[in-house]
Enzyme design. Structure first.
Site, short mmCIF file in Angstrom:
data_model
loop_
_atom_site.label_atom_id
_atom_site.label_comp_id
_atom_site.label_asym_id
_atom_site.label_seq_id
_atom_site.Cartn_x
_atom_site.Cartn_y
_atom_site.Cartn_z
CG HIS A 181 14.05 -5.94 -3.81
ND1 HIS A 181 13.74 -4.58 -3.56
CD2 HIS A 181 14.97 -6.35 -3.02
CE1 HIS A 181 14.59 -4.19 -2.73
NE2 HIS A 181 15.52 -5.23 -2.31
CD GLU B 230 5.61 -1.63 5.80
OE1 GLU B 230 6.00 -0.33 5.56
OE2 GLU B 230 4.59 -1.89 4.88
CE1 TYR C 82 -1.78 -2.68 3.16
CE2 TYR C 82 -2.19 -2.82 1.03
CZ TYR C 82 -2.50 -3.27 2.00
OH TYR C 82 -3.74 -3.69 2.56
CE1 TYR D 78 19.62 -3.30 3.69
CE2 TYR D 78 19.23 -2.50 1.36
CZ TYR D 78 18.79 -3.36 2.50
OH TYR D 78 17.75 -4.34 2.55
#
Length: 224
Positions: free
Chosen positions: A39, A138, A148, A159
């Site tokens: 990430h 998104e 957001y 997951y």
């Protein structure tokens, strides 16, 4: 770190003379150190007005933290879009300049793993897409100072199917302009401005790693 246990995102600037780089120096180092190796986000665009936008992922922080998740804080760079002058200075009109406890480089926050990043060639709008978990990729219109929502709201699950979010929207948190369930594993994005396909000018093209696809999104103003 030198031992490889921690890493972060940094942006360097230098001068290229056609053969070599010189005067290389870091102009930004994200306060987003982590050892998970995931990430990172890390896309970069220039707006043509002397600014640079940089995406920083949440480093895989535990989504069950909810409001305590680092993406919901302004004291770190995890899960943010950053805006700087292209020499690394913080613009005086960034939304969190002079706010106590907030890092002034932050332009928007509450992101998971923002990947694609593009500026509309006609409107100047900043668009980004980000990986959701299992479902919930998104497309977002990035505006200054807005939250957001990750991981408080969203359209995906953990997951394996475990629940993450209590809702898909909440007051004070921006909804995506478009989302994908199931995930397409977003990767790369352009806003088409070429001459070969005039009917596609202004369309957003998004790469999808899952299934090796390309998605075309037609904009109507700021809606898909």
């Amino acid at each position: 770190n030198a031992d490889g246990s921690q890493a972060t995102t940094a942006v360097a600037r230098g001068r290229f003379d056609g053969n070599r780089l010189s005067d290389v120096r870091d102009i930004f180092e994200a306060r987003a150190w982590g050892g998970a190796g995931q990430h990172f986000g890390s896309k970069l665009v220039f707006d043509g007005r002397g600014h640079i936008f940089i995406t920083v992922g949440d480093r895989g922080a535990n989504p069950n933290l909810g409001q305590r998740h680092p993406s919901q804080g302004l004291d770190n760079h995890q899960g943010t879009v950053i805006r700087l002058h292209d020499d690394g200075r913080v613009p005086a009109d960034n939304p969190f300049v002079n706010r106590t406890g907030a890092l002034p480089e932050i332009w928007s926050y509450g992101h998971r793993n923002p990947q694609g990043l593009a500026i509309h060639p006609e409107t100047g709008d900043v668009w980004s897409h980000e990986h959701g978990p299992q479902g919930g990729d998104e497309l977002n219109l990035i505006r200054p100072g807005l939250n957001y929502g990750w991981p408080v709201v969203g359209h995906g699950v953990q997951y394996g199917g475990a629940r993450i979010h209590d809702a898909t929207e909440a007051p004070g948190m921006e909804n995506p302009v478009h989302y994908w369930v199931p995930s397409i594993a977003t990767s790369g994005m352009i806003i088409y401005s070429g001459d070969a396909f005039p009917a596609w000018r202004g369309n957003i093209f998004v790469g999808g790693l899952a299934g090796a696809t390309i998605r075309r999104l037609v904009l109507d103003g700021q809606q898909v």
